[in-house]
Design an enzyme around this catalytic site. Sequence first.
Site, PDB file in Angstrom:
ATOM      1  CG  HIS A  81      -1.895  -1.013   1.386  1.00  0.00           C
ATOM      2  ND1 HIS A  81      -1.930  -1.892   2.435  1.00  0.00           N
ATOM      3  CD2 HIS A  81      -2.965  -1.332   0.602  1.00  0.00           C
ATOM      4  CE1 HIS A  81      -2.968  -2.709   2.311  1.00  0.00           C
ATOM      5  NE2 HIS A  81      -3.607  -2.399   1.198  1.00  0.00           N
ATOM      6  CE  LYS A  99     -10.917 -11.418   1.907  1.00  0.00           C
ATOM      7  NZ  LYS A  99      -9.487 -11.602   1.835  1.00  0.00           N
ATOM      8  NE  ARG A 144      -2.474  -7.206  -4.449  1.00  0.00           N
ATOM      9  CZ  ARG A 144      -3.271  -7.367  -3.422  1.00  0.00           C
ATOM     10  NH1 ARG A 144      -2.764  -7.672  -2.268  1.00  0.00           N
ATOM     11  NH2 ARG A 144      -4.571  -7.255  -3.551  1.00  0.00           N
ATOM     12  CB  SER A 160      -4.001  -6.888   4.446  1.00  0.00           C
ATOM     13  OG  SER A 160      -3.728  -5.596   3.978  1.00  0.00           O
TER      14      SER A 160
HETATM   15  P1  ADP Z   1      -9.753  -3.648  -0.657  1.00  0.00           P
HETATM   16  O1  ADP Z   1     -10.530  -4.493   0.309  1.00  0.00           O
HETATM   17  O2  ADP Z   1     -10.468  -2.400  -1.070  1.00  0.00           O
HETATM   18  O3  ADP Z   1      -9.193  -4.412  -1.822  1.00  0.00           O
HETATM   19  P2  ADP Z   1      -7.033  -3.517   0.337  1.00  0.00           P
HETATM   20  O4  ADP Z   1      -6.509  -2.796   1.541  1.00  0.00           O
HETATM   21  O5  ADP Z   1      -6.847  -4.985   0.275  1.00  0.00           O
HETATM   22  O6  ADP Z   1      -8.546  -3.090   0.226  1.00  0.00           O
HETATM   23  O7  ADP Z   1      -6.385  -2.882  -0.967  1.00  0.00           O
HETATM   24  C1  ADP Z   1      -6.542  -1.536  -1.308  1.00  0.00           C
HETATM   25  C2  ADP Z   1      -5.929  -1.306  -2.652  1.00  0.00           C
HETATM   26  O8  ADP Z   1      -4.516  -1.495  -2.572  1.00  0.00           O
HETATM   27  C3  ADP Z   1      -6.415  -2.265  -3.736  1.00  0.00           C
HETATM   28  O9  ADP Z   1      -6.471  -1.579  -4.964  1.00  0.00           O
HETATM   29  C4  ADP Z   1      -5.349  -3.323  -3.764  1.00  0.00           C
HETATM   30  O10 ADP Z   1      -5.272  -3.961  -5.026  1.00  0.00           O
HETATM   31  C5  ADP Z   1      -4.118  -2.487  -3.489  1.00  0.00           C
HETATM   32  N1  ADP Z   1      -3.032  -3.263  -2.904  1.00  0.00           N
HETATM   33  C6  ADP Z   1      -3.042  -4.038  -1.807  1.00  0.00           C
HETATM   34  N2  ADP Z   1      -1.835  -4.615  -1.604  1.00  0.00           N
HETATM   35  C7  ADP Z   1      -1.049  -4.186  -2.609  1.00  0.00           C
HETATM   36  C8  ADP Z   1       0.302  -4.427  -3.001  1.00  0.00           C
HETATM   37  N3  ADP Z   1       1.086  -5.272  -2.353  1.00  0.00           N
HETATM   38  N4  ADP Z   1       0.731  -3.802  -4.110  1.00  0.00           N
HETATM   39  C9  ADP Z   1      -0.081  -2.987  -4.800  1.00  0.00           C
HETATM   40  N5  ADP Z   1      -1.338  -2.728  -4.517  1.00  0.00           N
HETATM   41  C10 ADP Z   1      -1.830  -3.311  -3.434  1.00  0.00           C
END
Ligand code: ADP
Length: 164
Positions: free
Chosen positions: A17, A41, A92, A130
């Site tokens: 992030h 989730k 990703r 995460s």
């Molecule tokens: P959500 O539940 O909205 O997907 P996340 O916190 O999992 O929330 O992810 C928020 C955003 O950050 C999403 O667009 C996700 O694809 C991106 N993201 C999460 N981890 C990574 C990473 N390692 N590299 C790039 N983007 C990421």
Amino acid sequence: MPKAIYPGSFDPITYGHIDVIKRARKLFSPLIVAVVENPRKTPLFSVEERRRLVEEALEEEGLEGIQVITYSGLLIECAKSLGVDAIVRGLRATSDFDYEFQLALTNRDLDNDIETVFLMTAGKYSFLSSSIVKEVARYGGDVSKFVPRCVERALREKYGVRPA
Ligand code: ADP
């Protein structure tokens, strides 16, 4: 510069992030990180804990001037009320694509003036999520390569285990 929102669950924030935030802040100002109250989730951390961890992580990384908010309900309504030009999402691997594509097109249907912009993370973070971090931390594994120190601490407290 155009104004953008970077929404997500951030449960918890990872270096993936943060990598997206670092890239986005070169393109957008202001950049607002928006932590969603009710992710798809059940989250490990409360929305307030997640917001605070994002703030602490940004401070630890020396990233100033980024607003962190929480929101509930429809992302596009939040984006509209803030008057942003763009929604930033991170990509990703192709596994992210289907859902992100669906989400972006739905948001475009709801408001044609707000563009979704995808930023690709550095290769070394392309496997990082995460969920993986929580899985490793749950069993006391070392997550220092994946998350800032404040998050590592918070995970340790949550799971009540010491790292191996
Ligand atoms: P959500 O539940 O909205 O997907 P996340 O916190 O999992 O929330 O992810 C928020 C955003 O950050 C999403 O667009 C996700 O694809 C991106 N993201 C999460 N981890 C990574 C990473 N390692 N590299 C790039 N983007 C990421």
